[in-house]
Design a protein around this motif. Sequence first.
Motif, PDB file in Angstrom:
ATOM      1  N   PHE A 179       0.807  -1.253  -0.140  1.00 37.76           N
ATOM      2  CA  PHE A 179      -0.029  -0.247   0.075  1.00 37.76           C
ATOM      3  C   PHE A 179       0.934   1.301  -0.049  1.00 37.76           C
ATOM      4  CE2 PHE A 179      -2.766  -3.139   2.136  1.00 37.76           C
ATOM      5  CZ  PHE A 179      -3.918  -2.960   1.541  1.00 37.76           C
ATOM      6  N   PRO A 180       0.597   2.350  -0.780  1.00 38.19           N
ATOM      7  CA  PRO A 180       0.805   3.500  -0.263  1.00 38.19           C
ATOM      8  C   PRO A 180       0.732   4.005   1.126  1.00 38.19           C
ATOM      9  CG  PRO A 180      -0.378   3.554  -2.319  1.00 38.19           C
ATOM     10  CD  PRO A 180      -0.498   2.349  -1.661  1.00 38.19           C
ATOM     11  N   PRO A 181       1.838   4.795   1.700  1.00 34.17           N
ATOM     12  CA  PRO A 181       1.551   4.792   3.234  1.00 34.17           C
ATOM     13  C   PRO A 181       0.401   5.598   3.679  1.00 34.17           C
ATOM     14  CG  PRO A 181       3.246   6.000   2.317  1.00 34.17           C
ATOM     15  CD  PRO A 181       3.118   5.194   1.396  1.00 34.17           C
ATOM     16  N   VAL A 182       0.078   6.819   3.185  1.00 28.33           N
ATOM     17  CA  VAL A 182      -0.989   7.554   3.662  1.00 28.33           C
ATOM     18  C   VAL A 182      -2.380   7.032   3.341  1.00 28.33           C
ATOM     19  CG1 VAL A 182      -2.120   9.765   3.609  1.00 28.33           C
ATOM     20  CG2 VAL A 182       0.359   9.604   3.644  1.00 28.33           C
ATOM     21  N   LEU A 183      -2.567   6.263   2.205  1.00 25.05           N
ATOM     22  CA  LEU A 183      -3.815   5.885   1.809  1.00 25.05           C
ATOM     23  C   LEU A 183      -3.729   4.464   2.657  1.00 25.05           C
ATOM     24  CD1 LEU A 183      -5.904   5.274  -0.190  1.00 25.05           C
ATOM     25  CD2 LEU A 183      -4.447   4.210  -1.783  1.00 25.05           C
ATOM     26  N   MET A 228      -6.784  12.057   5.997  1.00 22.94           N
ATOM     27  CA  MET A 228      -5.771  11.342   5.260  1.00 22.94           C
ATOM     28  C   MET A 228      -6.021  10.938   3.715  1.00 22.94           C
ATOM     29  SD  MET A 228      -3.990   8.945   8.052  1.00 22.94           S
ATOM     30  CE  MET A 228      -5.871   8.075   8.905  1.00 22.94           C
ATOM     31  N   HIS A 229      -7.416  10.567   3.446  1.00 21.63           N
ATOM     32  CA  HIS A 229      -7.549  10.333   2.054  1.00 21.63           C
ATOM     33  C   HIS A 229      -7.473  11.704   1.121  1.00 21.63           C
ATOM     34  CE1 HIS A 229      -9.268   6.274   1.636  1.00 21.63           C
ATOM     35  NE2 HIS A 229      -9.982   6.488   2.723  1.00 21.63           N
ATOM     36  N   THR A 230      -7.824  12.730   1.877  1.00 22.97           N
ATOM     37  CA  THR A 230      -7.378  14.248   1.049  1.00 22.97           C
ATOM     38  C   THR A 230      -5.886  14.336   0.769  1.00 22.97           C
ATOM     39  OG1 THR A 230      -9.456  14.959   2.071  1.00 22.97           O
ATOM     40  CG2 THR A 230      -7.854  16.462   1.244  1.00 22.97           C
ATOM     41  N   LEU A 231      -5.294  14.037   1.929  1.00 20.15           N
ATOM     42  CA  LEU A 231      -3.763  14.083   1.546  1.00 20.15           C
ATOM     43  C   LEU A 231      -3.129  12.861   0.811  1.00 20.15           C
ATOM     44  CD1 LEU A 231      -0.858  15.202   2.557  1.00 20.15           C
ATOM     45  CD2 LEU A 231      -0.936  13.587   4.532  1.00 20.15           C
ATOM     46  N   SER A 232      -3.576  11.857   0.638  1.00 25.09           N
ATOM     47  CA  SER A 232      -3.095  10.971  -0.154  1.00 25.09           C
ATOM     48  C   SER A 232      -3.514  11.235  -1.734  1.00 25.09           C
ATOM     49  CB  SER A 232      -3.919   9.346   0.016  1.00 25.09           C
ATOM     50  OG  SER A 232      -3.497   8.492  -0.737  1.00 25.09           O
ATOM     51  N   VAL A 233      -4.714  12.000  -1.790  1.00 27.19           N
ATOM     52  CA  VAL A 233      -4.956  12.437  -3.305  1.00 27.19           C
ATOM     53  C   VAL A 233      -4.164  13.425  -3.726  1.00 27.19           C
ATOM     54  CG1 VAL A 233      -6.743  13.751  -4.610  1.00 27.19           C
ATOM     55  CG2 VAL A 233      -7.443  11.672  -3.118  1.00 27.19           C
ATOM     56  N   LEU A 234      -3.778  14.367  -2.841  1.00 28.89           N
ATOM     57  CA  LEU A 234      -3.106  15.455  -2.991  1.00 28.89           C
ATOM     58  C   LEU A 234      -1.464  14.783  -3.308  1.00 28.89           C
ATOM     59  CD1 LEU A 234      -3.966  17.971  -0.462  1.00 28.89           C
ATOM     60  CD2 LEU A 234      -4.506  18.080  -2.932  1.00 28.89           C
ATOM     61  N   LEU A 235      -0.927  13.731  -2.670  1.00 23.71           N
ATOM     62  CA  LEU A 235       0.251  13.177  -3.189  1.00 23.71           C
ATOM     63  C   LEU A 235       0.344  12.627  -4.549  1.00 23.71           C
ATOM     64  CD1 LEU A 235       1.017  11.723   0.465  1.00 23.71           C
ATOM     65  CD2 LEU A 235       2.169  13.774  -0.448  1.00 23.71           C
ATOM     66  N   ALA A 236       1.340  13.047  -5.387  1.00 20.55           N
ATOM     67  CA  ALA A 236       1.330  12.392  -6.676  1.00 20.55           C
ATOM     68  C   ALA A 236       1.766  11.147  -6.805  1.00 20.55           C
ATOM     69  CB  ALA A 236       2.306  13.310  -7.683  1.00 20.55           C
ATOM     70  N   SER A 237       2.457  10.659  -5.679  1.00 18.09           N
ATOM     71  CA  SER A 237       3.157   9.289  -5.696  1.00 18.09           C
ATOM     72  C   SER A 237       1.811   8.158  -5.039  1.00 18.09           C
ATOM     73  CB  SER A 237       4.317   9.269  -4.670  1.00 18.09           C
ATOM     74  OG  SER A 237       3.742   9.555  -3.578  1.00 18.09           O
ATOM     75  N   GLU A 238       0.742   8.516  -4.701  1.00 18.47           N
ATOM     76  CA  GLU A 238      -0.151   7.678  -4.398  1.00 18.47           C
ATOM     77  C   GLU A 238      -1.697   7.638  -4.905  1.00 18.47           C
ATOM     78  OE1 GLU A 238       1.042   7.885   0.461  1.00 18.47           O
ATOM     79  OE2 GLU A 238      -1.124   7.778  -0.180  1.00 18.47           O
ATOM     80  N   SER A 239      -2.002   6.453  -5.186  1.00 18.11           N
ATOM     81  CA  SER A 239      -3.245   6.136  -5.956  1.00 18.11           C
ATOM     82  C   SER A 239      -3.843   4.572  -5.643  1.00 18.11           C
ATOM     83  CB  SER A 239      -3.256   6.241  -7.308  1.00 18.11           C
ATOM     84  OG  SER A 239      -2.248   5.348  -8.097  1.00 18.11           O
TER      85      SER A 239
END
Length: 309
Positions: free
Chosen positions: A31-35, A196-207
């Motif tokens: 998993f991507p960490p924040v997601l 955290m979902h919001t932050l994950s969306v803002l991080l280009a490395s996470e999906s």
Amino acid sequence: MSRYRTPVLFLLLSVFWGTAFVAIRGGLEYFPPVLFAALRYDLAAVFMLAYAAIVTDRPVPRTGGEWGLVVIGGVLLIAAYHALLFIGQQSVTSAMAAVVVSLSPVLTTAFARIWLPSERLTPAGLLGMALGLLGVVILSRPDPENILSADVIATGLILAAATAFALGSVLLRRSEAELPIETLEGWSMALGALLMHTLSVLLASESFAAIEWTAEAVLALAYLAVVSSAIGFLLYFDLLERLGPIEINLVSYVVPVVAAVAGWLLLAESIDATTIGGFLVIFVGFCLIKRRQLAAELPAMRAAITDRL
């Protein structure tokens, strides 16, 4: 059996929270960490809100002050703490992460001295605070020639996570609003997951496309959401009522031992002298800060242990 209930619950909580660091470390492979952290609290929030609806007469906050508690819990105790912890654990072992997080009781006491006017740190308390921070320095092993190494940055992120948790705990204590703990936890988890979902969306490395849905990934997510989060917090608040804040704080010093052993058994992580040394320095700092409370609690703790044997 009832006389063994408290030590059994204490041991279970230590295991559930100690192995959480191992589950995080293992799950980060998929998993991507924040997601990952957000999905954990999506599930935990559903569980806790359903539980609150069953056991309390106030499953939804009603006043601005009550929602203020939820904001503190959701922003600091859930979102900031777990986003920073999950990102940091990509580069450090389960044991090291647990040891850094064990600084939380020291930081909580320090923040209480700042935010609660009736309390002040004595010279011995200041020394205890300094020892706690020294323990983190020992763990991070900063190299002046490579101060921005992955290990140092990761340790700093986990320290920031512990700081957010400690600050949130003190701010909750300062508030005059009251809310059933199950309701507070459930809504805080829901808000924290949303942030955290919001932050994950803002991080280009996470999906979501980056998730590898293997059996190990599902197991890690389910364990963290149900066992470590939902059941773990229920055990924590049960023990808090039984033991009080001093004794329950000691769980923070059993958790790293569990994390180290579980990491060694399940992930082949090494346990080195530096990790053990950092943990001991942090623990001495905690004992210095809490020396009066611990001395006052020792007779009762001895009597309780005697009664349970």
